[in-house]
Motif scaffolding. Structure first.
Motif, PDB file in Angstrom:
ATOM      1  N   ASN A  23       0.817  -1.219   0.000  1.00  0.00           N
ATOM      2  CA  ASN A  23       0.000   0.000   0.000  1.00  0.00           C
ATOM      3  C   ASN A  23       0.850   1.268   0.000  1.00  0.00           C
ATOM      4  O   ASN A  23       0.487   2.256   0.631  1.00  0.00           O
ATOM      5  CB  ASN A  23      -0.933   0.008   1.219  1.00  0.00           C
ATOM      6  CG  ASN A  23      -1.949  -1.080   1.181  1.00  0.00           C
ATOM      7  OD1 ASN A  23      -2.357  -1.509   0.106  1.00  0.00           O
ATOM      8  ND2 ASN A  23      -2.375  -1.546   2.344  1.00  0.00           N
ATOM      9  N   GLU A  24       1.960   1.254  -0.730  1.00  0.00           N
ATOM     10  CA  GLU A  24       2.847   2.421  -0.719  1.00  0.00           C
ATOM     11  C   GLU A  24       2.140   3.671  -1.239  1.00  0.00           C
ATOM     12  O   GLU A  24       2.324   4.774  -0.713  1.00  0.00           O
ATOM     13  CB  GLU A  24       4.107   2.182  -1.570  1.00  0.00           C
ATOM     14  CG  GLU A  24       4.924   0.982  -1.176  1.00  0.00           C
ATOM     15  CD  GLU A  24       4.474  -0.298  -1.880  1.00  0.00           C
ATOM     16  OE1 GLU A  24       3.662  -0.245  -2.820  1.00  0.00           O
ATOM     17  OE2 GLU A  24       4.944  -1.357  -1.467  1.00  0.00           O
ATOM     18  N   SER A  25       1.324   3.508  -2.285  1.00  0.00           N
ATOM     19  CA  SER A  25       0.648   4.676  -2.860  1.00  0.00           C
ATOM     20  C   SER A  25      -0.376   5.249  -1.878  1.00  0.00           C
ATOM     21  O   SER A  25      -0.551   6.463  -1.787  1.00  0.00           O
ATOM     22  CB  SER A  25      -0.028   4.316  -4.179  1.00  0.00           C
ATOM     23  OG  SER A  25      -1.016   3.319  -3.962  1.00  0.00           O
ATOM     24  N   LEU A  26      -1.049   4.378  -1.124  1.00  0.00           N
ATOM     25  CA  LEU A  26      -2.006   4.858  -0.117  1.00  0.00           C
ATOM     26  C   LEU A  26      -1.288   5.612   0.998  1.00  0.00           C
ATOM     27  O   LEU A  26      -1.783   6.628   1.492  1.00  0.00           O
ATOM     28  CB  LEU A  26      -2.800   3.689   0.463  1.00  0.00           C
ATOM     29  CG  LEU A  26      -3.796   3.013  -0.469  1.00  0.00           C
ATOM     30  CD1 LEU A  26      -4.431   1.803   0.212  1.00  0.00           C
ATOM     31  CD2 LEU A  26      -4.863   3.994  -0.913  1.00  0.00           C
ATOM     32  N   ALA A  28       1.586   7.221   0.713  1.00  0.00           N
ATOM     33  CA  ALA A  28       2.050   8.504   0.173  1.00  0.00           C
ATOM     34  C   ALA A  28       0.901   9.510   0.089  1.00  0.00           C
ATOM     35  O   ALA A  28       1.055  10.671   0.488  1.00  0.00           O
ATOM     36  CB  ALA A  28       2.676   8.295  -1.201  1.00  0.00           C
ATOM     37  N   SER A  29      -0.258   9.069  -0.406  1.00  0.00           N
ATOM     38  CA  SER A  29      -1.384  10.004  -0.513  1.00  0.00           C
ATOM     39  C   SER A  29      -1.888  10.408   0.870  1.00  0.00           C
ATOM     40  O   SER A  29      -2.279  11.558   1.086  1.00  0.00           O
ATOM     41  CB  SER A  29      -2.507   9.411  -1.354  1.00  0.00           C
ATOM     42  OG  SER A  29      -3.077   8.300  -0.719  1.00  0.00           O
ATOM     43  N   ALA A  30      -1.888   9.475   1.822  1.00  0.00           N
ATOM     44  CA  ALA A  30      -2.312   9.816   3.185  1.00  0.00           C
ATOM     45  C   ALA A  30      -1.357  10.813   3.824  1.00  0.00           C
ATOM     46  O   ALA A  30      -1.791  11.745   4.523  1.00  0.00           O
ATOM     47  CB  ALA A  30      -2.404   8.553   4.037  1.00  0.00           C
ATOM     48  N   LEU A  32       0.520  13.066   2.237  1.00  0.00           N
ATOM     49  CA  LEU A  32       0.305  14.374   1.609  1.00  0.00           C
ATOM     50  C   LEU A  32      -1.009  15.003   2.055  1.00  0.00           C
ATOM     51  O   LEU A  32      -1.075  16.209   2.309  1.00  0.00           O
ATOM     52  CB  LEU A  32       0.351  14.242   0.089  1.00  0.00           C
ATOM     53  CG  LEU A  32       1.716  13.871  -0.494  1.00  0.00           C
ATOM     54  CD1 LEU A  32       1.611  13.633  -1.988  1.00  0.00           C
ATOM     55  CD2 LEU A  32       2.740  14.949  -0.183  1.00  0.00           C
ATOM     56  N   GLU A  33      -2.053  14.185   2.156  1.00  0.00           N
ATOM     57  CA  GLU A  33      -3.348  14.699   2.607  1.00  0.00           C
ATOM     58  C   GLU A  33      -3.267  15.173   4.058  1.00  0.00           C
ATOM     59  O   GLU A  33      -3.823  16.207   4.418  1.00  0.00           O
ATOM     60  CB  GLU A  33      -4.411  13.610   2.476  1.00  0.00           C
ATOM     61  CG  GLU A  33      -5.805  14.083   2.812  1.00  0.00           C
ATOM     62  CD  GLU A  33      -6.822  12.976   2.655  1.00  0.00           C
ATOM     63  OE1 GLU A  33      -7.764  12.941   3.469  1.00  0.00           O
ATOM     64  OE2 GLU A  33      -6.680  12.152   1.727  1.00  0.00           O
ATOM     65  N   ASN A  37      -3.985  18.911   5.438  1.00  0.00           N
ATOM     66  CA  ASN A  37      -4.955  19.136   6.516  1.00  0.00           C
ATOM     67  C   ASN A  37      -4.323  19.852   7.705  1.00  0.00           C
ATOM     68  O   ASN A  37      -4.967  20.683   8.347  1.00  0.00           O
ATOM     69  CB  ASN A  37      -5.577  17.810   6.964  1.00  0.00           C
ATOM     70  CG  ASN A  37      -6.518  17.234   5.943  1.00  0.00           C
ATOM     71  OD1 ASN A  37      -6.998  17.934   5.051  1.00  0.00           O
ATOM     72  ND2 ASN A  37      -6.778  15.937   6.048  1.00  0.00           N
TER      73      ASN A  37
END
Length: 192
Positions: A23-26, A28-30, A32-33, A37
């Motif tokens: 889940n590397e992409s998840l 990374a997006s988490a 950044l998100e 926030n």
């Protein structure tokens, strides 16, 4: 130091789990998100804190802060009998308590540090009973207006960020009373 270790461990564990589960992409997006926030929350809180800092400044210029400090003096003299005659210390403690009452923990911190610095002149290198009581009162402060919590709730989309007031009042009063009682008991135990 301990927080550095905890945060580093949590980050490393998240990375290892993401790699193990693919889940590397998840991750990374988490990350950044979460960073976005955090910036948004910081800006929202800065606005509210600026508003209340302005209110505090108006109160000071209008003399209301001094009246609040004067109203607090009888209680503070009983809590800090060693410094009841030291006006400088009592004024900084009163300002600290006033800022905490208004929910301005960020503004209260420098005032608390100044009061602690002045108190520590009498007993260098040793935290006396009054200094411990200051830490307790500053940490478990009564908040009439929980500005920071309301700002966080508002930033999270809450339509009524101040509907928590009764719960905040009850819990903050109970925490201060518990802290003061514990400080008094510990003071008596360690003196004997």
């Amino acid at each position: 130091m301990a927080m550095t270790v905890i945060w580093t461990g949590m980050t490393a564990l998240s990375l290892v789990c993401a790699l193990a589960l693919g889940n590397e992409s998840l991750l990374a997006s988490a990350a950044l998100e979460g960073a976005a926030n955090a910036i948004q929350l910081g800006l929202n809180m800065a606005g509210v804190l600026c508003l209340w800092m302005g209110v505090m400044e108006v109160m000071q210029r209008a003399g209301l802060a001094e009246k609040l400090a004067r109203a607090l003096r009888p209680v503070l003299r009983r809590l800090f009998p060693d410094f009841s005659e030291d006006r400088g210390v009592m004024d900084t403690i009163a300002a600290n308590v006033s800022a905490n009452l208004l929910g301005l923990g960020n503004a209260a911190t420098p005032l608390g540090l100044e009061a602690a610095r002045r108190m520590s002149r009498r007993t260098p290198g040793v935290a006396g009973d009054s200094l411990c009581m200051l830490v307790v009162c500053n940490t478990a402060s009564i908040q009439l207006i929980p500005t920071t919590v309301a700002a966080v709730r508002m930033a999270a989309g809450c339509q009524t960020p101040f509907d928590i007031l009764p719960a905040v009042w009850i819990t903050s009063i109970l925490s201060v009373l518990t802290g003061i009682t514990a400080a008094r008991i510990c003071s008596k135990i360690w003196k004997d």
